[in-house]
Write an enzyme that holds these catalytic residues in place. Structure first.
Site, PDB file in Angstrom:
ATOM      1  N   ALA A 191      -5.757  11.086   6.940  1.00 42.60           N
ATOM      2  CA  ALA A 191      -4.660  11.144   6.629  1.00 42.60           C
ATOM      3  C   ALA A 191      -3.501  11.695   7.587  1.00 42.60           C
ATOM      4  CB  ALA A 191      -5.354  12.103   5.665  1.00 42.60           C
ATOM      5  N   GLN A 192      -4.071  12.723   8.758  1.00 41.23           N
ATOM      6  CA  GLN A 192      -2.790  12.975   8.857  1.00 41.23           C
ATOM      7  C   GLN A 192      -2.692  11.766   9.899  1.00 41.23           C
ATOM      8  OE1 GLN A 192      -3.958  15.930  12.349  1.00 41.23           O
ATOM      9  NE2 GLN A 192      -6.007  16.130  11.780  1.00 41.23           N
TER      10      GLN A 192
ATOM     11  N   GLU B 182     -19.170  17.992   1.545  1.00 43.89           N
ATOM     12  CA  GLU B 182     -17.927  18.785   0.442  1.00 43.89           C
ATOM     13  C   GLU B 182     -18.352  18.444  -0.129  1.00 43.89           C
ATOM     14  OE1 GLU B 182     -13.725  18.576   3.020  1.00 43.89           O
ATOM     15  OE2 GLU B 182     -14.359  17.252   1.666  1.00 43.89           O
TER      16      GLU B 182
ATOM     17  N   GLY C 135       0.670  -1.347  -0.223  1.00 44.40           N
ATOM     18  CA  GLY C 135      -0.151  -0.080  -0.163  1.00 44.40           C
ATOM     19  C   GLY C 135       0.466   1.091  -0.257  1.00 44.40           C
TER      20      GLY C 135
ATOM     21  N   ASP D 274      -5.659   3.845   7.944  1.00 40.70           N
ATOM     22  CA  ASP D 274      -7.169   3.118   8.225  1.00 40.70           C
ATOM     23  C   ASP D 274      -7.548   2.002   8.679  1.00 40.70           C
ATOM     24  OD1 ASP D 274      -7.682   5.397   7.754  1.00 40.70           O
ATOM     25  OD2 ASP D 274      -9.165   5.167   5.609  1.00 40.70           O
TER      26      ASP D 274
HETATM   27  C1  LIG Z   1     -13.533  10.894   0.152  1.00 41.49           C
HETATM   28  C2  LIG Z   1     -12.544  11.160   0.904  1.00 41.49           C
HETATM   29  C3  LIG Z   1     -11.968  12.340   1.742  1.00 41.49           C
HETATM   30  C4  LIG Z   1     -11.273  12.105   2.318  1.00 41.49           C
HETATM   31  N1  LIG Z   1     -10.940  13.577   2.874  1.00 41.49           N
HETATM   32  C5  LIG Z   1     -10.010  13.535   4.189  1.00 41.49           C
HETATM   33  C6  LIG Z   1      -9.880  14.825   4.705  1.00 41.49           C
HETATM   34  O1  LIG Z   1     -10.271  15.757   4.362  1.00 41.49           O
HETATM   35  N2  LIG Z   1      -9.280  15.091   5.881  1.00 41.49           N
HETATM   36  C7  LIG Z   1      -8.107  13.560   5.990  1.00 41.49           C
HETATM   37  O2  LIG Z   1      -7.333  13.434   6.948  1.00 41.49           O
HETATM   38  N3  LIG Z   1      -8.810  12.758   5.390  1.00 41.49           N
HETATM   39  C8  LIG Z   1      -9.798  12.379   4.655  1.00 41.49           C
HETATM   40  N4  LIG Z   1      -9.604  11.406   4.359  1.00 41.49           N
HETATM   41  C9  LIG Z   1      -9.148   9.774   4.969  1.00 41.49           C
HETATM   42  C10 LIG Z   1      -8.246   9.748   4.668  1.00 41.49           C
HETATM   43  O3  LIG Z   1      -7.342   9.891   2.509  1.00 41.49           O
HETATM   44  C11 LIG Z   1      -7.761   7.910   4.856  1.00 41.49           C
HETATM   45  O4  LIG Z   1      -7.688   8.111   6.107  1.00 41.49           O
HETATM   46  C12 LIG Z   1      -5.985   8.028   4.331  1.00 41.49           C
HETATM   47  O5  LIG Z   1      -5.751   7.471   3.055  1.00 41.49           O
HETATM   48  C13 LIG Z   1      -5.490   6.390   4.549  1.00 41.49           C
HETATM   49  O6  LIG Z   1      -4.512   6.480   4.038  1.00 41.49           O
HETATM   50  P1  LIG Z   1      -3.490   4.753   4.508  1.00 41.49           P
HETATM   51  O7  LIG Z   1      -2.185   4.676   3.995  1.00 41.49           O
HETATM   52  O8  LIG Z   1      -4.174   4.159   5.837  1.00 41.49           O
HETATM   53  O9  LIG Z   1      -4.865   4.088   3.077  1.00 41.49           O
HETATM   54  P2  LIG Z   1      -4.827   4.816   1.611  1.00 41.49           P
HETATM   55  O10 LIG Z   1      -4.196   6.306   1.621  1.00 41.49           O
HETATM   56  O11 LIG Z   1      -6.046   4.711   1.562  1.00 41.49           O
HETATM   57  O12 LIG Z   1      -3.984   4.128   0.677  1.00 41.49           O
HETATM   58  C14 LIG Z   1      -4.252   2.394   0.643  1.00 41.49           C
HETATM   59  C15 LIG Z   1      -2.861   2.041  -0.609  1.00 41.49           C
HETATM   60  O13 LIG Z   1      -3.163   0.027  -0.340  1.00 41.49           O
HETATM   61  C16 LIG Z   1      -3.225   0.163  -1.581  1.00 41.49           C
HETATM   62  N5  LIG Z   1      -4.006  -1.122  -2.414  1.00 41.49           N
HETATM   63  C17 LIG Z   1      -5.063  -1.215  -1.057  1.00 41.49           C
HETATM   64  N6  LIG Z   1      -5.264  -3.034  -1.259  1.00 41.49           N
HETATM   65  C18 LIG Z   1      -4.052  -3.622  -1.470  1.00 41.49           C
HETATM   66  C19 LIG Z   1      -3.699  -4.631  -1.731  1.00 41.49           C
HETATM   67  N7  LIG Z   1      -4.749  -6.048  -1.576  1.00 41.49           N
HETATM   68  N8  LIG Z   1      -2.917  -5.249  -2.779  1.00 41.49           N
HETATM   69  C20 LIG Z   1      -2.153  -4.367  -3.110  1.00 41.49           C
HETATM   70  N9  LIG Z   1      -1.862  -2.874  -2.501  1.00 41.49           N
HETATM   71  C21 LIG Z   1      -3.524  -2.577  -1.540  1.00 41.49           C
HETATM   72  C22 LIG Z   1      -4.233   1.001  -2.786  1.00 41.49           C
HETATM   73  O14 LIG Z   1      -4.317   1.250  -3.588  1.00 41.49           O
HETATM   74  C23 LIG Z   1      -4.097   2.509  -1.370  1.00 41.49           C
HETATM   75  O15 LIG Z   1      -2.769   2.880  -2.746  1.00 41.49           O
HETATM   76  C24 LIG Z   1     -10.809  11.120   3.037  1.00 41.49           C
HETATM   77  C25 LIG Z   1     -11.222   9.954   3.265  1.00 41.49           C
HETATM   78  C26 LIG Z   1     -12.326   9.501   1.246  1.00 41.49           C
HETATM   79  C27 LIG Z   1     -12.240   8.808   0.949  1.00 41.49           C
END
Ligand SMILES: Cc1cc2nc3c(=O)[nH]c(=O)nc-3n(C[C@H](O)[C@H](O)[C@H](O)COP(=O)(O)OP(=O)(O)OC[C@H]3O[C@@H](n4cnc5c(N)ncnc54)[C@H](O)[C@@H]3O)c2cc1C
Length: 425
Positions: free
Chosen positions: A318-319, A177, A19, A306
């Site tokens: 995201a933070q 939003e 990821g 997440d």
């Molecule tokens: C529409 C929307 C708006 C948002 N707005 C905000 C905001 O304003 N402020 C804020 O703080 N947060 C916001 N968030 C939440 C924030 O985007 C997430 O909390 C954040 O992206 C989590 O980061 P992460 O690294 O856990 O996962 P992600 O950033 O979701 O990254 C996960 C990665 O894993 C990869 N992946 C998943 N499963 C597999 C697999 N089986 N094999 C290979 N790769 C895989 C995906 O392709 C992706 O690239 C928002 C979310 C959404 C959907």
């Protein structure tokens, strides 16, 4: 290179990160700077800035403005390799890919994020896409714009009103939003570009199952957001769980509503990675980790963002993922180079925010809050600052400035491959 005694490995690395989202990318950059042998696996070739997906769906930004090839970001680190592949399982000290290949690891970082849940109605997704990928954002943009095109040419007033009705399900930050942006886009397009449409025929419905929108924010900020949305023409339906969704229609409190476009912004579930470890029942499907982000009972595997749940659970933001990724990168570098690693991750809350529309946003910093134009400006500043590189920051800042002055939406493109007309019976 880590010792890996398993047979038939197709690749291996000291650290494998699954990821390259907010958390995974930060972690990889930390390891890359220290020269640690790292392999990053993602099923997409790009890192996606999800907080601005709604701007792609409402034609304010183009897909390339908020997505960056993972190879481009990580290419400068010689010790980091990138693999485009989907992980489907973990067996011993190897991850298994969807085509059966196996990648061995010394240490594994799981950063696979989350997805929308349709609460057992997965068939709704086709009619009510959520905002999780560029494909879905483009699909929403396509449907929104096609509904306006179809409304312009129909002679049936009831059908025209239905086509100009957009329903957004879920009153969290994304739903708010989206509702504000759809109302602004619709009004602008009707006044300026469509000759047969009237603003009074347009409806934007924000449908929330609970008693208030922005339930994760203090009540006064929910009230402020609701007031601003109503002034922009958004109808807010509270205590209104959606009961059915079909093409061109959704049912709320036994009442069917004909709609041109439905957008899903309700309910998040973690990625299925907990199942790869046989832990799917724990922590609501998230992987339970200790204060140092190590999976309980597997000191060689870490999880964050997440898809992970710390002893004191943190919100899916995201933070959180970014801070955890940076911290875990430093921890792994220390561990691998034989230094004592930091043991406890501490989250520093930089404020929770939601954009409502032009000159209106909310910020909650815990002890103090901000609303109005200043919050709106801070929201824009923070989001530009969080974009992945200088080129994206500059591009988005210039486009927002131009849009603020002209109110134009430059990315109003209906792509030619699938310009389906919304079905209203
Ligand atoms: C529409 C929307 C708006 C948002 N707005 C905000 C905001 O304003 N402020 C804020 O703080 N947060 C916001 N968030 C939440 C924030 O985007 C997430 O909390 C954040 O992206 C989590 O980061 P992460 O690294 O856990 O996962 P992600 O950033 O979701 O990254 C996960 C990665 O894993 C990869 N992946 C998943 N499963 C597999 C697999 N089986 N094999 C290979 N790769 C895989 C995906 O392709 C992706 O690239 C928002 C979310 C959404 C959907």
């Amino acid at each position: 290179m880590a010792e890996n005694t398993q047979a038939a490995l197709d690749a291996q690395a000291d650290v494998v990160i699954v990821g390259a989202g907010f958390g995974g990318l930060e972690c990889a950059m930390g390891l890359g700077r220290a020269g640690v042998d790292t392999l990053v696996i993602d099923r997409r070739n790009h890192n996606l800035f999800q907080p601005l997906l709604y701007q792609v769906a409402t034609a304010a930004l183009s897909p390339a403005d908020i997505a960056e090839p993972i190879r481009k970001t990580l290419g400068r680190y010689q010790s980091v390799r990138v693999m485009l592949a989907e992980v489907t399982d973990i067996q011993d000290s190897a991850v298994v890919l969807s085509d059966g290949r196996r990648v061995g690891f010394g240490k594994l970082v799981i950063a696979t994020g989350s997805d929308y849940t349709y609460f057992g109605h997965d068939d709704w997704r086709e009619h009510a896409p959520g905002l999780k990928s560029l494909r879905e954002a483009r699909k929403i943009r396509q449907r929104l714009l096609m509904a306006f095109e179809a409304a312009e040419t129909t002679r049936d007033p009831a059908k025209r009103k239905a086509l100009l009705t957009t329903a957004i399900v879920g009153g969290g930050p994304t739903g708010v939003e989206m509702a504000g942006a759809v109302a602004e886009l619709g009004r602008f397009m009707i006044r300026r570009d469509f000759r047969a449409l009237e603003v009074r025929d347009m409806r934007v419905l924000l449908i929330e199952a609970g008693p208030r929108i922005l339930a994760g924010f203090p009540a006064n900020l929910s009230d402020y957001a609701a007031g601003r949305l109503r002034r922009a023409g958004v109808e807010i339906m509270l205590d209104a769980p959606v009961e059915a969704i079909a093409p061109g229609e959704l049912v709320v409190s036994d009442a069917p509503i004909a709609v041109g476009c439905i957008i899903w912004a309700a309910g998040i579930k973690p990625s299925p990675a907990a199942g790869w470890l046989g832990l799917e029942q724990a922590a609501k499907g998230r992987i339970p980790v200790d204060d140092g982000l190590a999976v309980i009972g597997r000191p060689d595997i870490y999880a964050m963002g997440d898809t992970a749940s710390m002893p004191t659970p943190l919100p899916g933001l995201a933070q959180v993922a970014k801070q955890q990724g940076r911290w875990l990168g430093a921890r792994l570098v220390a561990e691998i180079s034989g230094q004592p690693p930091a043991e406890t991750f501490r989250f520093r809350n930089r404020g929770n925010t939601a954009m409502i529309g032009r000159n209106a946003a909310v910020f909650d910093f815990g002890t103090w809050q901000l609303t109005g134009p200043l919050a709106w400006f801070l929201w824009a500043f923070v989001h530009v600052a969080l974009l992945v590189n200088f080129e994206k920051k500059l591009l988005v800042a210039v486009q927002w400035t131009a849009r603020y002055v002209t109110r134009q939406r430059g990315a109003r493109l209906i792509e030619e491959d699938n310009p389906t007309v919304p079905r209203i019976d």
